[in-house]
Design a protein around this motif. Structure first.
Motif, PDB file in Angstrom:
ATOM      1  N   LEU A  96       0.828  -1.200   0.000  1.00  0.00           N
ATOM      2  CA  LEU A  96       0.000   0.000   0.000  1.00  0.00           C
ATOM      3  C   LEU A  96       0.871   1.262   0.000  1.00  0.00           C
ATOM      4  CD1 LEU A  96      -3.077   0.082  -0.043  1.00  0.00           C
ATOM      5  CD2 LEU A  96      -3.048   0.510   2.412  1.00  0.00           C
ATOM      6  N   PHE A  97       1.957   1.227   0.779  1.00  0.00           N
ATOM      7  CA  PHE A  97       2.871   2.378   0.871  1.00  0.00           C
ATOM      8  C   PHE A  97       3.547   2.625  -0.486  1.00  0.00           C
ATOM      9  CE2 PHE A  97       6.703   4.245   3.406  1.00  0.00           C
ATOM     10  CZ  PHE A  97       6.199   5.527   3.239  1.00  0.00           C
ATOM     11  N   ALA A  98       3.983   1.546  -1.153  1.00  0.00           N
ATOM     12  CA  ALA A  98       4.595   1.684  -2.480  1.00  0.00           C
ATOM     13  C   ALA A  98       3.572   2.192  -3.500  1.00  0.00           C
ATOM     14  CB  ALA A  98       5.174   0.349  -2.934  1.00  0.00           C
ATOM     15  N   THR A  99       2.336   1.718  -3.393  1.00  0.00           N
ATOM     16  CA  THR A  99       1.275   2.174  -4.296  1.00  0.00           C
ATOM     17  C   THR A  99       1.060   3.672  -4.164  1.00  0.00           C
ATOM     18  OG1 THR A  99       0.147   0.033  -4.234  1.00  0.00           O
ATOM     19  CG2 THR A  99      -1.172   1.923  -4.902  1.00  0.00           C
ATOM     20  N   ALA A 100       1.066   4.184  -2.927  1.00  0.00           N
ATOM     21  CA  ALA A 100       0.893   5.623  -2.715  1.00  0.00           C
ATOM     22  C   ALA A 100       1.988   6.410  -3.432  1.00  0.00           C
ATOM     23  CB  ALA A 100       0.895   5.932  -1.218  1.00  0.00           C
ATOM     24  N   HIS A 101       3.211   5.907  -3.402  1.00  0.00           N
ATOM     25  CA  HIS A 101       4.315   6.586  -4.085  1.00  0.00           C
ATOM     26  C   HIS A 101       4.102   6.608  -5.598  1.00  0.00           C
ATOM     27  CE1 HIS A 101       6.386   6.141  -0.206  1.00  0.00           C
ATOM     28  NE2 HIS A 101       7.302   6.986  -0.662  1.00  0.00           N
ATOM     29  N   ILE A 102       3.689   5.469  -6.149  1.00  0.00           N
ATOM     30  CA  ILE A 102       3.570   5.395  -7.604  1.00  0.00           C
ATOM     31  C   ILE A 102       2.393   6.225  -8.103  1.00  0.00           C
ATOM     32  CG2 ILE A 102       2.060   3.377  -8.033  1.00  0.00           C
ATOM     33  CD1 ILE A 102       4.341   2.307  -9.849  1.00  0.00           C
ATOM     34  N   MET A 103       1.328   6.276  -7.311  1.00  0.00           N
ATOM     35  CA  MET A 103       0.167   7.091  -7.684  1.00  0.00           C
ATOM     36  C   MET A 103       0.513   8.581  -7.624  1.00  0.00           C
ATOM     37  SD  MET A 103      -2.351   5.338  -8.620  1.00  0.00           S
ATOM     38  CE  MET A 103      -2.889   3.645  -8.635  1.00  0.00           C
ATOM     39  N   TYR A 104       1.143   8.972  -6.566  1.00  0.00           N
ATOM     40  CA  TYR A 104       1.534  10.375  -6.368  1.00  0.00           C
ATOM     41  C   TYR A 104       2.487  10.799  -7.490  1.00  0.00           C
ATOM     42  CZ  TYR A 104       3.273  14.396  -3.519  1.00  0.00           C
ATOM     43  OH  TYR A 104       3.631  15.638  -3.035  1.00  0.00           O
ATOM     44  N   ALA A 105       3.501   9.976  -7.769  1.00  0.00           N
ATOM     45  CA  ALA A 105       4.452  10.297  -8.835  1.00  0.00           C
ATOM     46  C   ALA A 105       3.760  10.376 -10.185  1.00  0.00           C
ATOM     47  CB  ALA A 105       5.561   9.240  -8.879  1.00  0.00           C
ATOM     48  N   GLY A 106       2.848   9.435 -10.414  1.00  0.00           N
ATOM     49  CA  GLY A 106       2.142   9.434 -11.695  1.00  0.00           C
ATOM     50  C   GLY A 106       1.340  10.695 -11.928  1.00  0.00           C
ATOM     51  N   MET A 107       0.694  11.202 -10.876  1.00  0.00           N
ATOM     52  CA  MET A 107      -0.043  12.462 -10.996  1.00  0.00           C
ATOM     53  C   MET A 107       0.909  13.608 -11.357  1.00  0.00           C
ATOM     54  SD  MET A 107      -3.339  12.034 -10.366  1.00  0.00           S
ATOM     55  CE  MET A 107      -4.434  10.809  -9.622  1.00  0.00           C
ATOM     56  N   LEU A 108       2.096  13.577 -10.777  1.00  0.00           N
ATOM     57  CA  LEU A 108       3.055  14.660 -11.010  1.00  0.00           C
ATOM     58  C   LEU A 108       3.693  14.593 -12.394  1.00  0.00           C
ATOM     59  CD1 LEU A 108       4.864  14.844  -7.539  1.00  0.00           C
ATOM     60  CD2 LEU A 108       3.179  16.443  -8.469  1.00  0.00           C
ATOM     61  N   PHE A 109       3.523  13.470 -13.109  1.00  0.00           N
ATOM     62  CA  PHE A 109       4.044  13.388 -14.472  1.00  0.00           C
ATOM     63  C   PHE A 109       3.504  14.519 -15.345  1.00  0.00           C
ATOM     64  CE2 PHE A 109       6.243   9.728 -13.561  1.00  0.00           C
ATOM     65  CZ  PHE A 109       6.688   9.030 -14.663  1.00  0.00           C
ATOM     66  N   HIS A 110       2.336  15.019 -14.982  1.00  0.00           N
ATOM     67  CA  HIS A 110       1.745  16.104 -15.775  1.00  0.00           C
ATOM     68  C   HIS A 110       2.451  17.438 -15.508  1.00  0.00           C
ATOM     69  CE1 HIS A 110      -1.657  13.606 -17.152  1.00  0.00           C
ATOM     70  NE2 HIS A 110      -1.505  13.012 -15.976  1.00  0.00           N
ATOM     71  N   PHE A 111       3.299  17.464 -14.478  1.00  0.00           N
ATOM     72  CA  PHE A 111       4.152  18.622 -14.198  1.00  0.00           C
ATOM     73  C   PHE A 111       5.591  18.131 -14.331  1.00  0.00           C
ATOM     74  CE2 PHE A 111       0.222  18.981 -11.812  1.00  0.00           C
ATOM     75  CZ  PHE A 111      -0.232  20.242 -12.157  1.00  0.00           C
ATOM     76  N   LYS A 112       6.096  18.049 -15.549  1.00  0.00           N
ATOM     77  CA  LYS A 112       7.273  17.264 -15.888  1.00  0.00           C
ATOM     78  C   LYS A 112       8.517  17.622 -15.081  1.00  0.00           C
ATOM     79  CE  LYS A 112       5.555  16.787 -20.609  1.00  0.00           C
ATOM     80  NZ  LYS A 112       5.812  17.081 -22.038  1.00  0.00           N
ATOM     81  N   LYS A 113       8.632  18.879 -14.666  1.00  0.00           N
ATOM     82  CA  LYS A 113       9.869  19.309 -14.012  1.00  0.00           C
ATOM     83  C   LYS A 113       9.790  19.279 -12.490  1.00  0.00           C
ATOM     84  CE  LYS A 113      11.306  22.242 -17.876  1.00  0.00           C
ATOM     85  NZ  LYS A 113      11.714  23.596 -18.310  1.00  0.00           N
ATOM     86  N   ASP A 114       8.705  18.744 -11.951  1.00  0.00           N
ATOM     87  CA  ASP A 114       8.570  18.731 -10.498  1.00  0.00           C
ATOM     88  C   ASP A 114       9.663  17.859  -9.881  1.00  0.00           C
ATOM     89  OD1 ASP A 114       7.566  17.957  -7.768  1.00  0.00           O
ATOM     90  OD2 ASP A 114       5.954  19.299  -8.382  1.00  0.00           O
ATOM     91  N   PRO A 115      10.472  18.407  -8.980  1.00  0.00           N
ATOM     92  CA  PRO A 115      11.600  17.651  -8.404  1.00  0.00           C
ATOM     93  C   PRO A 115      11.165  16.502  -7.505  1.00  0.00           C
ATOM     94  CG  PRO A 115      11.333  19.768  -7.289  1.00  0.00           C
ATOM     95  CD  PRO A 115      10.402  19.788  -8.461  1.00  0.00           C
ATOM     96  N   LYS A 116       9.908  16.433  -7.157  1.00  0.00           N
ATOM     97  CA  LYS A 116       9.420  15.371  -6.280  1.00  0.00           C
ATOM     98  C   LYS A 116       9.323  14.030  -7.015  1.00  0.00           C
ATOM     99  CE  LYS A 116       7.390  14.481  -2.164  1.00  0.00           C
ATOM    100  NZ  LYS A 116       8.063  14.701  -0.871  1.00  0.00           N
TER     101      LYS A 116
END
Length: 460
Positions: A265-285
């Motif tokens: 579940l913890f890993a899923t939260a990371h991948i979901m959060y990162a995936g959302m940020l793909f739309h902001f390509k330069k986000d350092p997170k």
């Protein structure tokens, strides 16, 4: 069906609209559902439900997923699939016979299909539909043939095929049903062409609200429920282009799943959060989330958490996609190859083939020296697939491309093997058909969009 399920309620809404729009119209022969693309699964579910013993409408629905290749061969393909489905459904036929006599004989149509010399089989299909409808029990004397082709080579040609059947005369008590898209109208006819014979149904629905309600139903303190809520809120923030709100809900997703102690579940939260940020390509997170999430997934694999292995495969794909977005093409290729090899090792066939294809396409455009080596590995990774699995996967493109390579290098055995395999799946003109499908297909989407739905499926 669970009547309190929000998706089931949408299906009930379609059922009510169907009854309202089609009742007391004896001349009706063709019904067109007009939908938004994201609603396709709901309508497919409606058709499958009504084609089963759990259907509630008075008509008998038969749903066919037969590919549309051209208007001269579609009727024959439908007849073939109909007869195969009927043969596999004898247990259901026996159940029907226990309630009411049902004595449809498929043999005449099987013989006509076998004798077909390539001529259009439209009249045979219409005869089959009329024959089947006439043998239905009295309380179910209406038949609906729902057509949901997996692939359509030409919507114009399919519309011509429908028009041909309407002009020839679809038997009384039989309707064709197709699915069309809002503002596209591939299969729309003018009423004056076929007076009283056609009907269009559009059902306004809040699909996103239903999905969110379904996904977040339950104990709000449950970390799985909280994660789903956070993902929906991140999606809303993304739609509003509110990066601060997206980060706030992303952090809440990390906090709530970390407290659960569940590595998957913890890993899923990371991948979901990162995936959302793909739309902001330069986000350092993004790289931080991918690297940390991958470490968590690897630890979960070591701890025998079954959810973490497929997540680890996904993380390789996300790393590749992120490197590609940043135009670090060699790095992206290496990530996709690692993803393909890991997926292949653990028999995740479709993920492996998708990764091989992404790596091969990137090599073709950015690193041609590695192209044929990667293409060959992708070709070999799918050799075990059945014809049905091939037709529904990205492997058709790997086969098409490797065929050209083998042909150019006089590898006659491979050329013949691919030709035979693809000929079974698509027919003699398979190369043209695959080229057309690839030309018309939508651009390849990010891993998030392919896998988010599966990751967020509510637990039973």
């Amino acid at each position: 069906m669970n009547e309190h399920n929000p998706i089931a309620q949408l299906v009930n809404l379609i059922q009510r609209q169907w009854m309202e729009k089609t009742a007391n119209k004896p001349a009706l022969r063709f019904v067109r559902f007009i939908i938004k693309p994201e609603e396709a699964r709901v309508y497919e579910g409606f058709c499958k439900l009504e084609s089963s013993e759990h259907g509630s409408l008075p008509e008998v629905f038969v749903t066919q997923f037969t590919d549309f290749e051209d208007e001269d061969t579609y009727s024959a393909a439908l007849i073939k699939d109909w007869l195969n489905t009927y043969e596999k459904s004898m247990a259901l036929v026996e159940q029907v016979n226990q309630r009411a006599l049902f004595a449809w004989d498929p043999r005449p149509f099987k013989q006509l299909l076998e004798r077909n010399n390539g001529a259009p089989m439209d009249d045979v299909l219409l005869s089959l539909l009329g024959s089947f409808r006439n043998t239905l029990p009295q309380q179910h004397k209406q038949l609906v043939l729902a057509l949901i082709p997996r692939q359509v080579s030409s919507t114009k040609a399919m519309k011509n095929w429908i028009a041909t059947l309407l002009k020839k005369g679809i038997p009384a008590g039989v309707k064709l049903l197709v699915i069309d898209h809002v503002n596209v109208d591939h299969f729309a006819f003018q009423e004056r062409q076929f007076p009283d014979m056609i009907c269009s149904i559009h059902v306004p629905m809040d699909l996103q609200g239903a999905i969110q309600k379904l996904a977040t139903t339950g104990n709000p303190n449950d970390p799985e429920i909280m994660l789903r809520k956070c993902v929906f809120e991140m999606g809303a923030a993304l739609k509003d282009k509110d990066i601060k709100r997206l980060h706030r809900w992303g952090q809440q997703a990390l906090d709530s799943t970390q407290r659960s102690g569940n590595k998957g579940l913890f890993a899923t939260a990371h991948i979901m959060y990162a995936g959302m940020l793909f739309h902001f390509k330069k986000d350092p997170k993004i790289p931080e989330l991918l690297e940390r999430g991958q470490r968590i997934a690897k630890l979960g694999v070591q701890m025998k958490d079954g959810a973490c292995l497929p997540l680890l495969v996904q993380f390789y794909g996300y790393h590749g996609a992120y490197a590609q977005i940043r135009r670090r093409f060699t790095e992206a290729i290496n990530w996709f190859i690692q993803q393909a090899e890991l997926a292949e090792q653990h028999k995740f066939s479709q993920q492996s083939l998708n990764a091989w294809y992404q790596a091969a396409e990137l090599c073709r455009r950015k690193d041609s020296g590695r192209y044929y080596d990667v293409l060959e590995k992708g070709y070999k990774a799918g050799l075990h697939l059945s014809d049905e699995e091939i037709s529904a996967s990205i492997y058709i493109y790997l086969l098409r491309d490797y065929y050209d390579y083998a042909h150019a290098h006089r590898q006659h055995d491979i050329v013949q093997a691919i030709d035979e395999k693809m000929g079974r799946v698509f027919g003699n003109d398979w190369k043209t058909d695959v080229d057309t499908i690839r030309k018309n297909r939508e651009p390849m989407i990010l891993p998030l969009e392919m896998e988010q739905t599966e990751t967020l499926q509510p637990q039973k």
